[in-house]
Design a protein around this motif. Structure first.
Motif, PDB file in Angstrom:
ATOM      1  N   VAL A  12       0.840  -1.197   0.000  1.00  0.00           N
ATOM      2  CA  VAL A  12       0.000   0.000   0.000  1.00  0.00           C
ATOM      3  C   VAL A  12       0.874   1.244   0.000  1.00  0.00           C
ATOM      4  CG1 VAL A  12      -0.195   0.035   2.520  1.00  0.00           C
ATOM      5  CG2 VAL A  12      -1.969   1.111   1.129  1.00  0.00           C
ATOM      6  N   GLN A  13       0.402   2.271  -0.628  1.00  0.00           N
ATOM      7  CA  GLN A  13       1.121   3.537  -0.647  1.00  0.00           C
ATOM      8  C   GLN A  13       0.948   4.254   0.682  1.00  0.00           C
ATOM      9  OE1 GLN A  13      -0.048   6.164  -3.856  1.00  0.00           O
ATOM     10  NE2 GLN A  13       1.950   7.142  -3.902  1.00  0.00           N
ATOM     11  N   THR A  90       5.879  -0.824   7.869  1.00  0.00           N
ATOM     12  CA  THR A  90       6.197  -2.044   7.140  1.00  0.00           C
ATOM     13  C   THR A  90       6.710  -3.128   8.075  1.00  0.00           C
ATOM     14  OG1 THR A  90       6.673  -0.872   5.085  1.00  0.00           O
ATOM     15  CG2 THR A  90       7.731  -3.012   5.381  1.00  0.00           C
ATOM     16  N   GLY A  91       6.239  -4.335   7.866  1.00  0.00           N
ATOM     17  CA  GLY A  91       6.691  -5.460   8.668  1.00  0.00           C
ATOM     18  C   GLY A  91       5.747  -6.633   8.532  1.00  0.00           C
ATOM     19  N   VAL A  92       6.059  -7.696   9.234  1.00  0.00           N
ATOM     20  CA  VAL A  92       5.165  -8.845   9.303  1.00  0.00           C
ATOM     21  C   VAL A  92       4.339  -8.693  10.573  1.00  0.00           C
ATOM     22  CG1 VAL A  92       4.964 -11.340   9.405  1.00  0.00           C
ATOM     23  CG2 VAL A  92       6.815 -10.297   8.083  1.00  0.00           C
ATOM     24  N   TYR A  93       3.043  -8.758  10.418  1.00  0.00           N
ATOM     25  CA  TYR A  93       2.136  -8.559  11.537  1.00  0.00           C
ATOM     26  C   TYR A  93       1.603  -9.916  12.010  1.00  0.00           C
ATOM     27  CZ  TYR A  93       2.180  -3.522  10.959  1.00  0.00           C
ATOM     28  OH  TYR A  93       2.577  -2.206  10.904  1.00  0.00           O
ATOM     29  N   GLN A 112       0.833 -17.257  11.541  1.00  0.00           N
ATOM     30  CA  GLN A 112       1.976 -17.326  10.610  1.00  0.00           C
ATOM     31  C   GLN A 112       2.426 -15.938  10.161  1.00  0.00           C
ATOM     32  OE1 GLN A 112      -1.128 -17.517   9.670  1.00  0.00           O
ATOM     33  NE2 GLN A 112      -1.216 -16.215   7.856  1.00  0.00           N
ATOM     34  N   GLY A 113       1.610 -14.937  10.448  1.00  0.00           N
ATOM     35  CA  GLY A 113       1.961 -13.573  10.089  1.00  0.00           C
ATOM     36  C   GLY A 113       1.436 -13.172   8.724  1.00  0.00           C
ATOM     37  N   THR A 114       1.258 -11.880   8.554  1.00  0.00           N
ATOM     38  CA  THR A 114       0.855 -11.333   7.262  1.00  0.00           C
ATOM     39  C   THR A 114       1.729 -10.107   6.977  1.00  0.00           C
ATOM     40  OG1 THR A 114      -1.036 -10.577   5.927  1.00  0.00           O
ATOM     41  CG2 THR A 114      -1.021  -9.904   8.242  1.00  0.00           C
ATOM     42  N   GLN A 115       2.253 -10.047   5.768  1.00  0.00           N
ATOM     43  CA  GLN A 115       3.202  -9.005   5.406  1.00  0.00           C
ATOM     44  C   GLN A 115       2.475  -7.709   5.030  1.00  0.00           C
ATOM     45  OE1 GLN A 115       6.786  -9.044   5.163  1.00  0.00           O
ATOM     46  NE2 GLN A 115       6.487  -6.840   4.825  1.00  0.00           N
ATOM     47  N   VAL A 116       2.937  -6.626   5.622  1.00  0.00           N
ATOM     48  CA  VAL A 116       2.460  -5.288   5.266  1.00  0.00           C
ATOM     49  C   VAL A 116       3.656  -4.501   4.756  1.00  0.00           C
ATOM     50  CG1 VAL A 116       1.545  -3.119   6.166  1.00  0.00           C
ATOM     51  CG2 VAL A 116       0.582  -5.295   6.938  1.00  0.00           C
TER      52      VAL A 116
END
Length: 120
Positions: A12-13, A90-93, A112-116
């Motif tokens: 996302v911007q 930004t990171g893995v949430y 397992q995390g989700t990347q942002v």
């Protein structure tokens, strides 16, 4: 062992929004606190937002006023609405089940995390 599944991450911007979801395999939300953490390379996993069974919330200073944690006990789900995103978000949430009687204490169950990824 309870299983947690995160979703909703993406690219996302800066200034944009994302809504993360975490679904639990068990009905744990009525008796436990829930939280979102994020991790970036080379850094420790940090608490982003937490909510206890009394709907008391706690946020990292860096996200206050921009992120909102919520839950739907009927769906065994917890959400993180993220607005006005910045590149430093930004990171893995990850979501987590734990205890919060003041400070949040993380439990053993992690998704397992989700990347942002936020780009400028």
């Amino acid at each position: 062992q309870v299983q947690l599944v995160e979703s909703g991450g993406g690219l996302v911007q800066a200034g944009g929004s994302l809504r993360l979801s975490c679904e639990s395999s068990q009905n744990t939300f009525r008796v436990n606190a829930m939280a979102w953490f994020r991790q970036t390379p080379g850094k420790q996993r940090e608490l982003v937002a937490a909510m206890n069974t009394a709907d008391r919330t706690k946020y990292a200073d860096s996200v206050k006023g921009r992120f909102t944690i919520s839950r739907d006990s009927a769906k065994n789900a917890v959400y993180l609405q993220m607005n006005s995103l910045k590149p430093e978000d930004t990171g893995v949430y990850y979501c987590n089940i734990g205890i919060m009687r003041g400070q949040y204490q993380s439990g053993a169950s992690w998704g397992q995390g989700t990347q942002v990824t936020v780009f400028s």
